[in-house]
Enzyme design. Structure first.
Site, PDB file in Angstrom:
ATOM      1  N   GLY A 113       0.821  -1.220   0.000  1.00 15.64           N
ATOM      2  CA  GLY A 113       0.000   0.000   0.000  1.00 15.64           C
ATOM      3  C   GLY A 113       0.843   1.252   0.000  1.00 15.64           C
ATOM      4  O   GLY A 113       0.676   2.133   0.847  1.00 15.64           O
ATOM      5  N   TYR A 145     -12.891  -2.858  12.571  1.00 11.02           N
ATOM      6  CA  TYR A 145     -11.531  -2.332  12.383  1.00 11.02           C
ATOM      7  C   TYR A 145     -10.651  -2.681  13.583  1.00 11.02           C
ATOM      8  O   TYR A 145      -9.516  -3.131  13.430  1.00 11.02           O
ATOM      9  CB  TYR A 145     -11.613  -0.816  12.199  1.00 11.02           C
ATOM     10  CG  TYR A 145     -10.312  -0.121  11.834  1.00 11.02           C
ATOM     11  CD1 TYR A 145      -9.729  -0.306  10.582  1.00 11.02           C
ATOM     12  CD2 TYR A 145      -9.690   0.751  12.731  1.00 11.02           C
ATOM     13  CE1 TYR A 145      -8.551   0.356  10.243  1.00 11.02           C
ATOM     14  CE2 TYR A 145      -8.513   1.413  12.396  1.00 11.02           C
ATOM     15  CZ  TYR A 145      -7.952   1.210  11.144  1.00 11.02           C
ATOM     16  OH  TYR A 145      -6.787   1.866  10.812  1.00 11.02           O
TER      17      TYR A 145
HETATM   18  N1  LIG Z   1      -4.704   7.544   8.585  1.00 15.99           N
HETATM   19  C1  LIG Z   1      -4.894   7.217   9.869  1.00 15.99           C
HETATM   20  O1  LIG Z   1      -5.378   8.035  10.677  1.00 15.99           O
HETATM   21  C2  LIG Z   1      -4.490   5.864  10.376  1.00 15.99           C
HETATM   22  C3  LIG Z   1      -4.538   5.670  11.771  1.00 15.99           C
HETATM   23  C4  LIG Z   1      -4.181   4.435  12.286  1.00 15.99           C
HETATM   24  C5  LIG Z   1      -3.770   3.435  11.440  1.00 15.99           C
HETATM   25  N2  LIG Z   1      -3.733   3.648  10.093  1.00 15.99           N
HETATM   26  C6  LIG Z   1      -3.279   2.541   9.267  1.00 15.99           C
HETATM   27  O2  LIG Z   1      -2.179   2.958   8.482  1.00 15.99           O
HETATM   28  C7  LIG Z   1      -2.150   2.232   7.255  1.00 15.99           C
HETATM   29  C8  LIG Z   1      -2.089   3.199   6.087  1.00 15.99           C
HETATM   30  O3  LIG Z   1      -3.255   4.017   6.151  1.00 15.99           O
HETATM   31  P1  LIG Z   1      -3.398   5.388   5.335  1.00 15.99           P
HETATM   32  O4  LIG Z   1      -4.048   6.346   6.243  1.00 15.99           O
HETATM   33  O5  LIG Z   1      -2.131   5.743   4.664  1.00 15.99           O
HETATM   34  O6  LIG Z   1      -4.499   4.919   4.263  1.00 15.99           O
HETATM   35  P2  LIG Z   1      -4.771   5.367   2.744  1.00 15.99           P
HETATM   36  O7  LIG Z   1      -4.236   6.716   2.478  1.00 15.99           O
HETATM   37  O8  LIG Z   1      -6.227   5.112   2.566  1.00 15.99           O
HETATM   38  O9  LIG Z   1      -3.909   4.301   1.891  1.00 15.99           O
HETATM   39  C9  LIG Z   1      -4.228   2.940   1.987  1.00 15.99           C
HETATM   40  C10 LIG Z   1      -3.227   2.125   1.199  1.00 15.99           C
HETATM   41  O10 LIG Z   1      -3.624   0.735   1.326  1.00 15.99           O
HETATM   42  C11 LIG Z   1      -3.885   0.223   0.022  1.00 15.99           C
HETATM   43  N3  LIG Z   1      -5.064  -0.649   0.029  1.00 15.99           N
HETATM   44  C12 LIG Z   1      -6.330  -0.304   0.370  1.00 15.99           C
HETATM   45  N4  LIG Z   1      -7.168  -1.334   0.148  1.00 15.99           N
HETATM   46  C13 LIG Z   1      -6.405  -2.349  -0.328  1.00 15.99           C
HETATM   47  C14 LIG Z   1      -6.696  -3.659  -0.775  1.00 15.99           C
HETATM   48  N5  LIG Z   1      -7.959  -4.122  -0.846  1.00 15.99           N
HETATM   49  N6  LIG Z   1      -5.675  -4.446  -1.188  1.00 15.99           N
HETATM   50  C15 LIG Z   1      -4.397  -3.979  -1.190  1.00 15.99           C
HETATM   51  N7  LIG Z   1      -4.064  -2.735  -0.815  1.00 15.99           N
HETATM   52  C16 LIG Z   1      -5.064  -1.918  -0.391  1.00 15.99           C
HETATM   53  C17 LIG Z   1      -4.195   1.432  -0.863  1.00 15.99           C
HETATM   54  O11 LIG Z   1      -3.943   1.102  -2.226  1.00 15.99           O
HETATM   55  P3  LIG Z   1      -4.760   1.889  -3.437  1.00 15.99           P
HETATM   56  O12 LIG Z   1      -4.130   3.238  -3.544  1.00 15.99           O
HETATM   57  O13 LIG Z   1      -4.531   1.050  -4.627  1.00 15.99           O
HETATM   58  O14 LIG Z   1      -6.186   1.950  -2.997  1.00 15.99           O
HETATM   59  C18 LIG Z   1      -3.224   2.460  -0.287  1.00 15.99           C
HETATM   60  O15 LIG Z   1      -1.946   2.283  -0.817  1.00 15.99           O
HETATM   61  C19 LIG Z   1      -3.406   1.352   7.261  1.00 15.99           C
HETATM   62  O16 LIG Z   1      -3.088   0.051   7.723  1.00 15.99           O
HETATM   63  C20 LIG Z   1      -4.301   2.033   8.275  1.00 15.99           C
HETATM   64  O17 LIG Z   1      -5.233   1.146   8.853  1.00 15.99           O
HETATM   65  C21 LIG Z   1      -4.082   4.842   9.539  1.00 15.99           C
END
Ligand SMILES: NC(=O)c1ccc[n+]([C@@H]2O[C@H](COP(=O)([O-])OP(=O)(O)OC[C@H]3O[C@@H](n4cnc5c(N)ncnc54)[C@H](OP(=O)(O)O)[C@@H]3O)[C@@H](O)[C@H]2O)c1
Length: 246
Positions: free
Chosen positions: A14, A152
């Site tokens: 991702g 989640y």
């Molecule tokens: N943002 C927050 O506040 C936050 C807080 C706590 C934890 N997290 C965790 O941090 C990590 C990154 O989050 P983020 O905020 O950077 O999210 P994001 O901006 O929504 O990016 C998500 C990434 O995961 C990939 N992804 C989504 N669905 C997928 C699937 N079905 N199969 C394979 N890859 C997939 C996406 O690929 P595409 O671009 O192709 O869709 C993208 O590269 C996640 O594990 C999230 O749960 C985030």
């Protein structure tokens, strides 16, 4: 002391957006070669060029069993992976009552099943080389909970469990496994789920009085993934500006 990943191959799932993209940039800046994923093969050309270092790209959708299996087969055939960051993630907010089996399947497939089998796939090559660093990206909702986060939270508590058990099992091979648990971080995931007014309210409840930038999370991951981390394994580092302590 500096982070030096020269000569190392780093997998970030991702890496097309958000925290994953930031980590890929930072690993590249510190000399790593990259393996990155997104869900769309249309991203191939752009992602191979984006980070300015040798980069292999694999499209994988973890909600799709065939796509996931093809990716895992490719991972098993890669001779060397030094660092693996299980970052790809998705969220669907909703009450316990409203959660559907589709919500459960999608969220657990991406956030829990994928990190388990990716860890299994990379551990074999790490064992052969007697070196590895694996980081699972959990969440504050892997430590505490709130209404509408049951599915989640199940996945984010779960990836901590995977990391703990893997850390114990892989320690004899010099493979250190940890979890980084971000708080509210300014990415698409947060922007799509909260209004500007809600984000302002959230920031006011955080002791450091702001949401995280992806770089705040990335720095913690790079430390745990680096050779500077020689003795930390099976831990979960909350990077949340103090949200979970008040
Ligand atoms: N943002 C927050 O506040 C936050 C807080 C706590 C934890 N997290 C965790 O941090 C990590 C990154 O989050 P983020 O905020 O950077 O999210 P994001 O901006 O929504 O990016 C998500 C990434 O995961 C990939 N992804 C989504 N669905 C997928 C699937 N079905 N199969 C394979 N890859 C997939 C996406 O690929 P595409 O671009 O192709 O869709 C993208 O590269 C996640 O594990 C999230 O749960 C985030």
């Amino acid at each position: 002391m500096t982070f030096d990943f020269s000569g190392q191959v780093v997998l970030v799932t991702g890496a097309s957006r958000g925290i994953g993209e930031q980590m890929a940039h930072d690993f590249a800046e510190c000399g790593a070669q990259l393996i990155v994923t997104s869900t769309s093969s249309d991203d191939r050309e752009e992602l191979v060029e984006r980070f300015g270092v040798p980069t292999s790209f694999y499209p994988v959708d973890f909600t799709d069993r065939a796509s996931t299996n093809a990716f895992l087969d490719q991972l098993r055939s890669i001779e060397r992976i030094d660092v693996c960051v299980n970052n790809a993630g998705t969220t669907r907010h909703g009450s316990l009552d409203a959660a559907s089996s589709d919500d459960w399947d999608v969220t657990t497939n991406v956030n829990l099943r994928a990190p388990f089998f990716v860890t299994q796939a990379v551990a074999n090559s790490m064992k052969r080389h007697g070196y590895g660093r694996i980081i699972n990206i959990s969440s504050i909702w892997g430590h505490i909970a709130m209404p509408t986060r049951s599915v989640y939270a199940a996945t984010k508590f779960g990836v901590r469990g995977i990391a703990l058990a893997a850390a114990a099992e892989l320690a004899p091979f010099n493979i250190l496994v940890n979890t980084v648990s971000p708080g509210f971080t300014l990415t698409d995931m947060v922007r799509q789920n909260y209004s500007k007014a809600e984000l302002k309210e959230i920031a006011a409840r955080i002791p450091l009085a702001r949401l995280a930038e992806p770089s705040d999370i990335s720095k913690a991951v790079l430390f745990l993934a680096s050779k500077l981390n020689t003795y930390i394994t099976g831990q979960s580092l909350l990077v949340d500006g103090g949200y979970s302590i008040v």
